[in-house]
Design an enzyme around this catalytic site. Structure first.
Site, short mmCIF file in Angstrom:
data_model
loop_
_atom_site.label_atom_id
_atom_site.label_comp_id
_atom_site.label_asym_id
_atom_site.label_seq_id
_atom_site.Cartn_x
_atom_site.Cartn_y
_atom_site.Cartn_z
N LYS A 13 34.36 41.88 46.10
CA LYS A 13 33.58 41.30 47.33
C LYS A 13 34.21 41.98 48.54
CE LYS A 13 36.48 37.51 46.45
NZ LYS A 13 37.62 38.33 45.06
N ARG A 88 38.21 28.27 47.47
CA ARG A 88 38.58 28.93 46.68
C ARG A 88 38.96 27.51 45.72
NH1 ARG A 88 40.57 34.14 48.89
NH2 ARG A 88 42.02 35.25 46.44
N ARG A 127 43.72 49.77 44.43
CA ARG A 127 43.20 49.62 45.20
C ARG A 127 43.84 50.46 46.85
NH1 ARG A 127 41.03 43.92 46.96
NH2 ARG A 127 43.61 43.30 46.12
N ARG A 160 48.54 47.01 49.07
CA ARG A 160 49.02 45.68 49.97
C ARG A 160 50.19 45.35 48.72
NH1 ARG A 160 43.75 41.58 49.41
NH2 ARG A 160 44.94 40.51 48.43
N ARG A 171 47.75 36.24 40.06
CA ARG A 171 46.08 35.73 41.09
C ARG A 171 45.21 35.21 40.12
NH1 ARG A 171 46.94 41.01 44.56
NH2 ARG A 171 44.61 40.39 45.28
#
Ligand code: ADP
Ligand code: AMP
Ligand code: ZN
Length: 217
Positions: A13, A88, A127, A160, A171
């Protein structure tokens, strides 16, 4: 153009949002980025959100809804916006719909980036993000030109805190139970468009531009 981006964590995203925002000249509003900014600046909102974010859980609806309503009424959203990471929950989506109805500014698209769950953990754990400009890289799938450094501004890339394998599992569970129903929600509203996110980032971008340029639904 008013767009919401749907898709599980790691779907791409943020990666696509930057390209869309530039091409269509609309602000990219990432609720995750807004919370991280609040966290960094130790604001009351950041302090309220911290425990949820650390645990990979959702921040309570009322906090997120107030944040987004405040943001999309700013001047730069007059001709549209791109929401990344919001809504969400169905409650967030209904609140947005009610708010937009009041303003007479309905959503044009809910763009769902579809990626098989088996690919997501590897994408998220690999990431790396730029703390300065927010650019997102992947150690294998989208590496920076110089190892560990942002292509745009040379800042040292970071991982992160919630991108650990353990938190990612929470998650993904939260996505499946709370956020996945939004695909049907927007389908019934007639604004859903699906994009195959299991292609190279540039190919996903082309597919997205094709939809948004052509007005195809
Ligand atoms: P999201 O915002 O949906 O959580 P990101 O855009 O941050 O996802 O992407 C998650 C990770 O996957 C990042 O490391 C990013 O570089 C990488 N990525 C994004 N799109 C693709 C793609 N199409 N193929 C492979 N890796 C991708
Ligand atoms: P993201 O950057 O989109 O992966 O979001 C990071 C974290 O911020 C999430 O795991 C949640 O804790 C919180 N968050 C972001 N957006 C929302 C939202 N719309 N509703 C609830 N929590 C959110
Ligand atoms: Zn950068």
């Amino acid at each position: 153009m008013r767009i919401v981006l749907l898709g599980p964590p790691g779907a791409g995203k943020g990666t696509q949002a930057k390209k869309i925002a530039t091409r269509y000249n609309i602000p990219h509003i990432s609720t995750g980025d807004l919370f991280r900014e609040n966290l960094k600046n130790k604001t009351p909102l950041g302090q309220k959100a911290k425990a949820y974010m650390d645990a990979g859980k959702l921040v309570p609806d009322e906090l997120v809804i107030a944040l987004v309503e405040d943001r999309i009424t700013k001047d730069d959203c007059r001709s549209g916006y791109l929401l990344d990471g919001f809504p969400r929950t169905v409650a967030q989506a209904s609140a947005l719909a009610t708010f937009n109805e009041k303003l007479g500014k309905p959503l044009n698209y809910a763009l769902n980036i579809d990626v098989p769950e088996s690919l997501l953990i590897e994408r998220i754990v690999g990431r790396r993000v730029c703390p300065k400009c927010g650019a997102s890289y992947h150690i294998e799938f989208n590496p920076p030109k110089v190892d560990g450094q942002c292509d745009i501004d040379g800042a040292d890339l970071v991982q992160r805190a919630d991108d650990s394998e353990e938190t990612v599992k929470t998650r993904l569970n939260v996505y499946n139970s709370e956020s996945a129903p939004l695909v049907d929600y927007y389908h019934f509203k007639g604004v859903l468009v699906n994009v195959d996110g299991n292609q190279k980032p540039d190919e996903v971008t082309s597919a997205v531009f094709n939809i948004l340029d052509g007005g195809a639904k």
